[in-house]
Design an enzyme around this catalytic site. Structure first.
Site, PDB file in Angstrom:
ATOM      1  N   THR A 293       0.851  -1.189   0.000  1.00 12.51           N
ATOM      2  CA  THR A 293       0.000   0.000   0.000  1.00 12.51           C
ATOM      3  C   THR A 293       0.885   1.237   0.000  1.00 12.51           C
ATOM      4  O   THR A 293       1.809   1.342   0.804  1.00 12.51           O
ATOM      5  CB  THR A 293      -0.923   0.009   1.237  1.00 12.51           C
ATOM      6  OG1 THR A 293      -1.816  -1.099   1.161  1.00 12.51           O
ATOM      7  CG2 THR A 293      -1.720   1.295   1.323  1.00 12.51           C
TER       8      THR A 293
ATOM      9  N   ILE B 120       4.636  -1.153   3.123  1.00 13.54           N
ATOM     10  CA  ILE B 120       4.369   0.254   2.856  1.00 13.54           C
ATOM     11  C   ILE B 120       5.246   0.697   1.689  1.00 13.54           C
ATOM     12  O   ILE B 120       6.477   0.602   1.749  1.00 13.54           O
ATOM     13  CB  ILE B 120       4.652   1.119   4.102  1.00 13.54           C
ATOM     14  CG1 ILE B 120       3.691   0.756   5.243  1.00 13.54           C
ATOM     15  CG2 ILE B 120       4.550   2.598   3.756  1.00 13.54           C
ATOM     16  CD1 ILE B 120       2.222   1.027   4.952  1.00 13.54           C
ATOM     17  N   LYS B 121       4.600   1.188   0.635  1.00 15.36           N
ATOM     18  CA  LYS B 121       5.335   1.626  -0.558  1.00 15.36           C
ATOM     19  C   LYS B 121       5.748   3.088  -0.416  1.00 15.36           C
ATOM     20  O   LYS B 121       4.928   3.955  -0.133  1.00 15.36           O
ATOM     21  CB  LYS B 121       4.475   1.457  -1.814  1.00 15.36           C
ATOM     22  CG  LYS B 121       4.275   0.023  -2.225  1.00 15.36           C
ATOM     23  CD  LYS B 121       3.434  -0.092  -3.482  1.00 15.36           C
ATOM     24  CE  LYS B 121       4.212   0.247  -4.730  1.00 15.36           C
ATOM     25  NZ  LYS B 121       3.409   0.025  -5.954  1.00 15.36           N
ATOM     26  N   VAL B 122       7.024   3.323  -0.650  1.00 13.43           N
ATOM     27  CA  VAL B 122       7.604   4.662  -0.511  1.00 13.43           C
ATOM     28  C   VAL B 122       8.476   4.936  -1.731  1.00 13.43           C
ATOM     29  O   VAL B 122       9.252   4.073  -2.154  1.00 13.43           O
ATOM     30  CB  VAL B 122       8.461   4.761   0.772  1.00 13.43           C
ATOM     31  CG1 VAL B 122       9.097   6.132   0.901  1.00 13.43           C
ATOM     32  CG2 VAL B 122       7.623   4.432   2.017  1.00 13.43           C
TER      33      VAL B 122
END
Length: 327
Positions: free
Chosen positions: A96, A132-134
């Site tokens: 996400t 967690i997509k960064v």
């Protein structure tokens, strides 16, 4: 019956679905799933998912907070609503993405990531099921370093260069997503020529990153992303993971034949490679000198933000209609 190419790939590589379309993902039984604002926007436009949009609006509206932050709260709930449904389908992890506007703000990225994990927890989805997509900016990678130290696993996205990949690995990122197709797109536009699969710049970039990681013993997972053809997917057979769109998964499932392993840890160990320096100054300089990475990173952030803005408008219109109905 002959083995499909999708099954042949699965013998060497973990296949991940790159989509927010829950029904499409269910049909391919992938290990993991990745989403981003563009994929969520696409899914949100499908009538089948109107109920999930309504859920997110209800959850965000019920949450305490200033009125000017309502739409952003709803967006967080929307991402988590879709992600929670996907987590019911795949046995592994769901990625996400953090709001693209935070790509250059380390502390804000950390705070948003922790909020998303909290929203997932409230829905009964454990933190270990979520990545967690960064974005692979310097500030984003520093946020990843903090999040990983707090037990929140991260997927560093929009990777277009070895410098970004190595910086992410040294920060302890769980996984990185180098973008095969967008690298090819840049070279096709810049050179005006087409590339055979053996010369595909995107395939070569992921191969270089994979080889570097295995040679120096990084634990960070390499997951090739953004494919333009099934041939690109096949050319990276053996990569740790590959995240593939439903359309290309369908192509691979409809074709039979062997898919030879192209990437191999043992061969990578034997390669002759020099270490790359990735302190802040050298990172920024290497990105500055790499026109592809500079342009595609900036473009990727803009595109994700544009699709997030489209979602904001959709939510605002829905809220306005609700208000007029009540009035």
């Amino acid at each position: 019956m002959s083995e499909t190419k999708l099954d042949a790939l699965r013998r060497h590589t973990i296949i991940v679905a790159d989509s927010g379309d829950i029904d499409a993902i269910r049909s391919f039984a992938p290990q993991d799933c990745t989403t981003n604002p563009s994929l969520i926007l696409k899914a949100a436009k499908m009538p089948a998912y109107a109920g999930l949009i309504a859920q997110a609006i209800e959850a965000g509206s019920a949450e305490a907070g200033p009125s000017e932050g309502l739409i952003d709260r709803i967006l967080d709930h929307l991402a988590v609503t879709f992600g929670s449904e996907l987590a019911r389908i795949v046995p592994g992890v769901v990625s996400t993405e953090v709001d693209a506007r935070l790509s250059f703000d380390t502390q804000a990225t950390v705070a948003r990531a922790e909020r998303l994990i909290g929203l997932y927890a409230a829905r009964g989805v454990a933190a270990e099921r979520i990545l967690i997509k960064v974005a692979a900016t310097w500030e984003g990678i520093r946020a990843v370093e903090i999040l990983q130290s707090r037990g929140i696993a991260c997927n560093v996205t929009l990777v277009f260069s070895l410098a970004q990949a190595v910086a992410a690995a040294e920060a302890g990122a769980f996984l990185i997503s180098p973008f095969v197709g967008r690298i090819l797109d840049w070279h096709v536009k810049a050179s005006g020529k087409s590339f055979d699969i053996d010369e595909d710049p995107g395939v070569r970039s992921v191969t270089e990153i994979y080889t570097y990681f295995k040679h120096f013993g990084y634990k960070t997972i390499v997951m090739g992303a953004s494919f333009r053809s099934s041939a690109e997917v096949e050319a990276l057979c053996g990569c740790d993971r590959l995240t593939v769109s439903p359309a290309l998964l369908d192509q691979l499932r409809s074709q039979t034949g062997d898919v030879p392993k192209r990437l191999d840890p043992a061969a990578s160990k034997a390669a002759t490679i020099s270490r790359l320096a990735v302190d802040e100054a050298s990172f920024r300089w290497q990105i500055n000198e790499d026109a592809l990475a500079t342009e595609k990173l900036a473009e990727g952030i803009r595109l994700f933000n544009a699709d997030t803005d489209a979602l904001r408008r959709t939510i605002a219109e829905t809220l306005a209609k609700r208000a007029s109905t009540v009035a």
